[in-house]
Design an enzyme around this catalytic site. Structure first.
Site, short mmCIF file in Angstrom:
data_model
loop_
_atom_site.label_atom_id
_atom_site.label_comp_id
_atom_site.label_asym_id
_atom_site.label_seq_id
_atom_site.Cartn_x
_atom_site.Cartn_y
_atom_site.Cartn_z
N HIS A 1 3.69 -2.50 2.92
CA HIS A 1 3.68 -1.04 2.65
C HIS A 1 4.86 -0.91 1.65
O HIS A 1 6.02 -1.32 2.18
CB HIS A 1 3.44 -0.04 3.58
CG HIS A 1 2.19 -0.19 4.32
ND1 HIS A 1 1.88 -1.11 5.53
CD2 HIS A 1 1.23 0.58 4.30
CE1 HIS A 1 0.60 -0.98 5.67
NE2 HIS A 1 0.38 0.12 5.17
N HIS B 1 -4.90 9.37 0.91
CA HIS B 1 -4.83 8.67 2.09
C HIS B 1 -5.75 9.20 3.50
O HIS B 1 -5.21 9.17 4.36
CB HIS B 1 -3.52 8.18 2.67
CG HIS B 1 -3.23 6.95 3.38
ND1 HIS B 1 -3.45 6.84 4.76
CD2 HIS B 1 -3.13 5.70 3.01
CE1 HIS B 1 -3.46 5.41 5.12
NE2 HIS B 1 -3.08 4.82 4.04
N HIS C 1 -6.19 3.18 -3.81
CA HIS C 1 -6.04 3.40 -2.45
C HIS C 1 -6.46 4.91 -2.15
O HIS C 1 -5.70 5.24 -0.88
CB HIS C 1 -4.53 2.78 -1.95
CG HIS C 1 -4.37 2.67 -0.28
ND1 HIS C 1 -5.47 1.97 0.37
CD2 HIS C 1 -3.39 2.99 0.71
CE1 HIS C 1 -4.97 1.91 1.57
NE2 HIS C 1 -3.79 2.69 1.66
N ASP D 1 0.72 -1.32 0.08
CA ASP D 1 0.07 0.02 0.03
C ASP D 1 0.75 1.38 0.05
O ASP D 1 2.12 1.22 0.54
CB ASP D 1 -0.85 -0.02 1.17
CG ASP D 1 -1.95 -0.91 1.04
OD1 ASP D 1 -2.30 -1.68 0.20
OD2 ASP D 1 -2.91 -0.89 2.16
N ASP D 2 0.19 2.36 -0.49
CA ASP D 2 0.55 3.95 -0.20
C ASP D 2 1.51 4.38 -1.31
O ASP D 2 1.74 5.49 -1.40
CB ASP D 2 1.34 3.94 1.24
CG ASP D 2 0.35 3.67 2.56
OD1 ASP D 2 -0.87 3.42 2.00
OD2 ASP D 2 0.83 3.66 3.48
#
Length: 281
Positions: free
Chosen positions: A249, A159, A155, A104-105
């Site tokens: 991540h 965020h 995503h 993620d991210d």
């Protein structure tokens, strides 16, 4: 020449009238064909008496509907929209010993390339849930993900905590990210993940409208706490199992421990008979 072989003045008049009538019919037929076919070239005029060309009458909407479809290619087919879920998928059940690795991210040029290199070395594919603001600045990494057969997920853009946003802001967060991915790699994401795993009904509905399914995770490596590679490896070893979705991540902090851990546990999982794969469309 005999006198009877010469046409009389009355016969000349009849022939002249017939010729004029035939010309009028021809002009009417050409005008009718041109009006029914918008792209047909203008009929050529002959003789100095034809006069200046007249502007074609505008087409009625019905004329467009009557145009033959054989002149066009097949319509583009888009996948059917998924149903509105009430909760995300937490695992990926498939035949055999399969596991799904997710990151993620990102993408982040400090860590994502090393993760891609390790996955490539072992012939494994993964899912990358990207943030739009990161993806917009590192489109080369999105293309590298696609070239290697990885799945790009959505995503959000920046965020945020989704349940605190209005519907219009949720749509913007998800829609802008999907747009960046589609412009870069030619296809919009088919999966999305809420930041912090915080979902609400609006996010499920808007995600489905954008053609995406929600995916959570089974095993959290807690790499976002930056515990070091050894702790990450232990968690993956303890939680591995068929259908498990692993959360890691590749951005959002110091992810060097994630990079080092992947180099150890990925070949171990493969040696244990796990197939590291991604959902099939």
């Amino acid at each position: 020449m005999k006198a009877e072989d010469q046409p009389t003045s009355s016969r000349r008049a009849v022939l002249r009238l017939a010729a004029c009538a035939g010309a009028a019919v021809t002009v009417h037929v050409l005008s009718t064909d041109t009006a029914q076919t918008p792209d047909a070239p203008a009929a050529a005029k002959s003789g100095p008496a034809a006069g200046p060309p007249r502007a074609a009458a505008p087409l009625k909407p019905s004329a467009y509907r009557l145009r033959p479809m054989t002149a066009y290619g097949p319509p583009e087919l888009r996948p059917a929209l998924p149903p509105v879920r009430r909760k995300p998928f937490l695992r990926m059940d498939a035949p055999g010993r399969t596991m799904v690795l997710t990151f993620d991210d990102g993408p982040d040029p400090r860590y994502t390339p090393a993760i891609l290199k390790t996955l490539r070395r072992h012939g494994a594919r993964a899912m990358f849930f990207v943030c739009g603001e990161m993806a917009a600045g590192h489109q080369d990494l999105l293309r590298e993900m696609t070239d290697d057969g990885h799945v790009i997920g959505n995503h959000s853009w920046s965020h945020p905590l989704i349940p605190k946003l209005s519907r219009s802001r949720i749509r913007s967060q998800l829609g802008r990210t999907s747009d960046v991915v589609e412009r870069t790699v030619g296809a919009a994401p088919r999966w999305y993940r809420a930041p912090y795993g915080a979902w609400n009904r609006a996010s499920f509905e808007i995600g489905a409208e954008l053609g995406m399914e929600p995916l959570g995770w089974t095993l959290d490596t807690l790499d976002w706490t930056e515990p070091g590679s050894s702790a990450i490896i232990r968690r993956v070893r303890a939680g591995a199992g068929p259908g498990v979705v692993v959360l890691s991540h590749d951005a959002g902090g110091n992810r060097s421990g994630t990079v080092r851990a992947l180099r150890t546990y990925l070949p171990e999982l493969i040696d244990q008979g796990y197939r590291i794969t991604v959902p099939q469309d």
